[in-house]
Design an enzyme around this catalytic site. Structure first.
Site, short mmCIF file in Angstrom:
data_model
loop_
_atom_site.label_atom_id
_atom_site.label_comp_id
_atom_site.label_asym_id
_atom_site.label_seq_id
_atom_site.Cartn_x
_atom_site.Cartn_y
_atom_site.Cartn_z
N ARG A 98 -21.93 -14.30 9.50
CA ARG A 98 -20.84 -14.53 8.75
C ARG A 98 -19.62 -14.13 9.96
O ARG A 98 -18.37 -14.49 9.69
CB ARG A 98 -20.41 -13.19 7.86
CG ARG A 98 -20.87 -13.76 6.40
CD ARG A 98 -20.43 -12.50 5.51
NE ARG A 98 -19.11 -12.42 5.00
CZ ARG A 98 -18.50 -11.54 4.47
NH1 ARG A 98 -19.17 -10.44 4.28
NH2 ARG A 98 -17.42 -11.80 4.02
N TYR A 99 -19.85 -13.47 10.87
CA TYR A 99 -18.79 -13.12 12.07
C TYR A 99 -19.51 -13.93 13.30
O TYR A 99 -20.48 -13.95 13.37
CB TYR A 99 -18.72 -11.61 12.37
CG TYR A 99 -18.22 -11.01 11.13
CD1 TYR A 99 -16.87 -10.92 10.90
CD2 TYR A 99 -19.21 -10.27 10.18
CE1 TYR A 99 -16.54 -10.13 9.98
CE2 TYR A 99 -18.61 -9.60 9.09
CZ TYR A 99 -17.25 -9.50 9.04
OH TYR A 99 -16.73 -8.65 7.97
N ARG A 102 -21.59 -11.46 15.48
CA ARG A 102 -22.83 -10.53 14.98
C ARG A 102 -23.62 -11.32 13.96
O ARG A 102 -23.05 -12.22 13.18
CB ARG A 102 -21.91 -9.46 14.21
CG ARG A 102 -21.14 -8.37 15.23
CD ARG A 102 -19.98 -7.74 14.52
NE ARG A 102 -18.99 -8.68 14.60
CZ ARG A 102 -17.84 -8.31 14.20
NH1 ARG A 102 -17.46 -7.41 13.36
NH2 ARG A 102 -16.65 -9.29 14.31
N CYS A 111 -36.13 0.83 -0.36
CA CYS A 111 -35.40 2.08 0.09
C CYS A 111 -35.96 3.38 -0.46
O CYS A 111 -36.74 3.31 -1.23
CB CYS A 111 -33.85 1.92 -0.38
SG CYS A 111 -33.01 0.38 -0.14
N CYS A 115 -29.52 3.59 -4.50
CA CYS A 115 -28.31 3.96 -4.93
C CYS A 115 -27.85 3.20 -5.97
O CYS A 115 -27.87 1.93 -6.33
CB CYS A 115 -27.28 3.47 -3.69
SG CYS A 115 -28.00 4.37 -2.32
N CYS A 118 -25.48 0.31 -5.24
CA CYS A 118 -25.88 -0.80 -4.04
C CYS A 118 -25.31 -1.97 -4.14
O CYS A 118 -25.17 -2.70 -5.28
CB CYS A 118 -27.42 -0.69 -4.27
SG CYS A 118 -28.08 -1.92 -2.89
N ARG A 120 -26.56 -4.64 -2.35
CA ARG A 120 -27.62 -5.68 -2.36
C ARG A 120 -28.57 -5.24 -3.19
O ARG A 120 -29.80 -5.42 -2.98
CB ARG A 120 -28.06 -5.58 -0.71
CG ARG A 120 -27.08 -6.09 0.19
CD ARG A 120 -27.87 -6.79 1.32
NE ARG A 120 -26.90 -6.96 2.21
CZ ARG A 120 -26.41 -6.15 3.22
NH1 ARG A 120 -27.10 -4.95 3.54
NH2 ARG A 120 -25.34 -6.36 4.21
N ASP A 279 -17.80 -3.03 -3.63
CA ASP A 279 -17.86 -4.37 -4.00
C ASP A 279 -18.17 -4.87 -5.32
O ASP A 279 -18.16 -3.76 -6.17
CB ASP A 279 -19.05 -5.00 -3.13
CG ASP A 279 -19.15 -4.79 -1.71
OD1 ASP A 279 -17.96 -4.93 -1.09
OD2 ASP A 279 -19.97 -4.61 -1.01
N ASP A 316 -14.16 -5.96 1.31
CA ASP A 316 -15.05 -7.20 1.73
C ASP A 316 -14.95 -8.09 0.56
O ASP A 316 -15.61 -7.76 -0.29
CB ASP A 316 -16.55 -6.87 2.24
CG ASP A 316 -16.99 -7.89 3.14
OD1 ASP A 316 -16.67 -8.79 3.18
OD2 ASP A 316 -18.06 -7.38 3.88
N LYS A 323 -14.26 -8.47 6.36
CA LYS A 323 -13.86 -7.36 6.17
C LYS A 323 -12.38 -7.25 6.38
O LYS A 323 -11.84 -7.67 7.42
CB LYS A 323 -14.31 -5.97 6.73
CG LYS A 323 -15.94 -5.96 6.42
CD LYS A 323 -16.43 -4.91 7.37
CE LYS A 323 -17.98 -4.89 7.27
NZ LYS A 323 -18.74 -6.01 7.66
C1 PLP Z 1 -20.20 -5.71 7.82
C2 PLP Z 1 -20.91 -6.89 8.48
C3 PLP Z 1 -21.24 -6.96 9.94
C4 PLP Z 1 -20.90 -5.80 10.78
O1 PLP Z 1 -19.51 -5.74 10.69
P1 PLP Z 1 -18.79 -4.93 11.81
O2 PLP Z 1 -17.25 -4.65 11.40
O3 PLP Z 1 -18.83 -4.92 13.24
O4 PLP Z 1 -19.54 -3.48 11.62
C5 PLP Z 1 -22.06 -7.85 10.26
N1 PLP Z 1 -22.28 -9.01 9.40
C6 PLP Z 1 -22.40 -9.05 8.11
C7 PLP Z 1 -22.80 -10.10 7.39
C8 PLP Z 1 -21.41 -7.76 7.60
O5 PLP Z 1 -21.14 -7.92 6.32
S1 SF4 Z 2 -27.06 1.04 -0.41
FE1 SF4 Z 2 -28.79 -0.11 -1.45
S2 SF4 Z 2 -29.76 -0.82 0.43
FE2 SF4 Z 2 -28.54 0.88 1.17
S3 SF4 Z 2 -30.01 2.58 0.78
FE3 SF4 Z 2 -28.89 2.34 -1.16
S4 SF4 Z 2 -30.17 1.11 -2.34
FE4 SF4 Z 2 -31.00 0.65 -0.38
#
Ligand code: PLP
Ligand code: SF4
Length: 360
Positions: A98-99, A102, A111, A115, A118, A120, A279, A316, A323
């Site tokens: 996405r960036y 990175r 996990c 959580c 979470c 994801r 989120d 985000d 972000k």
């Molecule tokens: C948050 C995120 C990152 C890392 O972002 P930083 O601001 O560098 O910590 C990289 N890829 C994705 C998809 C993200 O959501």
């Molecule tokens: S936030 Fe989601 S991916 Fe991260 S430890 Fe908790 S359950 Fe696992």
């Protein structure tokens, strides 16, 4: 500590609301909402994390983060399963890009503790197998073809739920990509399974390119002796640890709580990095705070805590380029000759514009 201790914790996890309630000595939980929530979203708690819970349970920040709740069934039009739109920026099955510089590699779905908040949930808890050799090879091909990516985040699920062997074959592969200069591991085991940080793991991680560990402590009560010693093992070995936490209603959404969290992290060499707005993910609506809560917490921290201990407050939202940072507004008025500023206690002052210097 050796590998047996953490594997036992994982094997002995409480994996249903009723087993969890029994562990805590709560009489029958007869809530059909809880039953539905635990079917819809994964449930597991390590005995270690469960042992941190105190009475009264309904208000306990640890309990609220891991006990399924009927509130998770709240629906709203803005909630989705993929709130960051990660599926639409996945060039290979396990990679999110996405960036520009990175990328994020999702290596497993398990996990230690799930959580309730979470982001994801579309991945975590699904008993998907860890990344396969073929999937890893595709991700590596993509990274080799995109040398502008110099920072690789490894996440999941929780990558530290993998065995040392599995982890080291992933790290071997990604650290051979010449353009990758930094590897970040996103894990919550420091909070939920600190015995995972073994001497073997620390020496394994120290072999690779600069590695950072980013973790998630959401409440000062998670900063136990065990958790802090585990973090210290990493830091002593040259692996910096940073904290990314989520603002959660009823768990940590007060200025005092965030201040104590960040101060204690800082005293223990863990850098407060992000404070995330919750989120828009299905199942977490009851944890969301208004944006103004986070902004006034930031206003509180500035002036009370060293800048070293202040996280960036970020949100985000898919559709944006990533972000965005939310800050209190300290500028009251901008004039050609001066800018009127305020501090976090409301005192007002003026900063003069630089004297125009004519070059002749
Ligand atoms: C948050 C995120 C990152 C890392 O972002 P930083 O601001 O560098 O910590 C990289 N890829 C994705 C998809 C993200 O959501
Ligand atoms: S936030 Fe989601 S991916 Fe991260 S430890 Fe908790 S359950 Fe696992």
């Amino acid at each position: 500590m050796h590998n047996k201790a953490w594997k036992e914790q994982v094997a002995q996890r409480l994996t249903s609301a009723s087993a969890f309630a029994r562990f805590l000595g709560i009489d029958d939980i007869n809530d059909t909402g809880i039953g539905k929530a635990e079917k819809q979203f994964p449930m597991a708690v390590t005995p270690y994390y469960a042992s941190l819970i105190q009475k009264p349970f309904e208000k306990d920040p640890i309990f609220l983060q891991c006990m399924p709740s009927a509130y998770e069934l709240i629906e709203a039009p803005w909630l989705t399963n993929d709130p960051l739109g990660e599926l639409s920026c996945s060039p290979t099955q396990k990679l999110v890009h996405r960036y520009p510089d990175r990328a994020l590699l999702l290596v497993c779905s398990e996990c230690a503790t799930y959580c309730r908040h979470c982001t994801r949930k579309r991945i975590s808890g699904e008993t998907l197998p860890p990344i396969s050799e073929a999937e890893l090879a595709k991700a590596i091909d993509y990274l080799n073809a995109h040398p502008e990516i110099d920072d690789l985040l490894i996440s999941g699920g929780d990558p530290l739920l993998l065995t040392d062997e599995a982890l080291s074959s992933i790290l071997d592969a990604v650290s051979k990509v010449p353009s990758i200069k930094v590897i970040r591991i996103a894990t919550r085991v420091l909070a939920t399974l600190p015995m995972r940080i073994t001497d073997e793991l620390v020496s394994l991680l120290s072999k690779y390119k600069p590695i950072f560990v980013n973790t998630q402590f959401n409440h000062p009560r998670e900063l136990t002796q065990e958790a802090l010693s585990a973090a210290a093992m990493l830091i002593d070995a040259g692996i910096p640890v940073a904290n990314q936490f989520v603002l959660l209603k009823g768990v940590n959404d007060t200025a005092e709580c965030v201040e104590e969290l960040c101060r204690t992290l800082y005293h223990n060499r863990i850098r407060p990095y992000y404070m995330f707005q919750c989120d828009l993910v299905r199942g977490v609506e009851h944890f969301r705070t208004p944006l103004s809560t986070g902004i006034s917490i930031m206003d509180h921290l500035r002036g009370r805590l060293s800048g070293m201990a202040i996280p960036n407050f970020c949100i985000d939202i898919p559709g944006l380029s990533g972000k965005i940072e939310l800050l209190p507004n300290y500028i009251i008025e901008e004039k050609p000759t001066e800018t009127i500023l305020r501090d976090n206690r409301g005192r007002v002052t003026s900063y003069p514009a630089p004297t125009p210097i004519s070059k002749s």
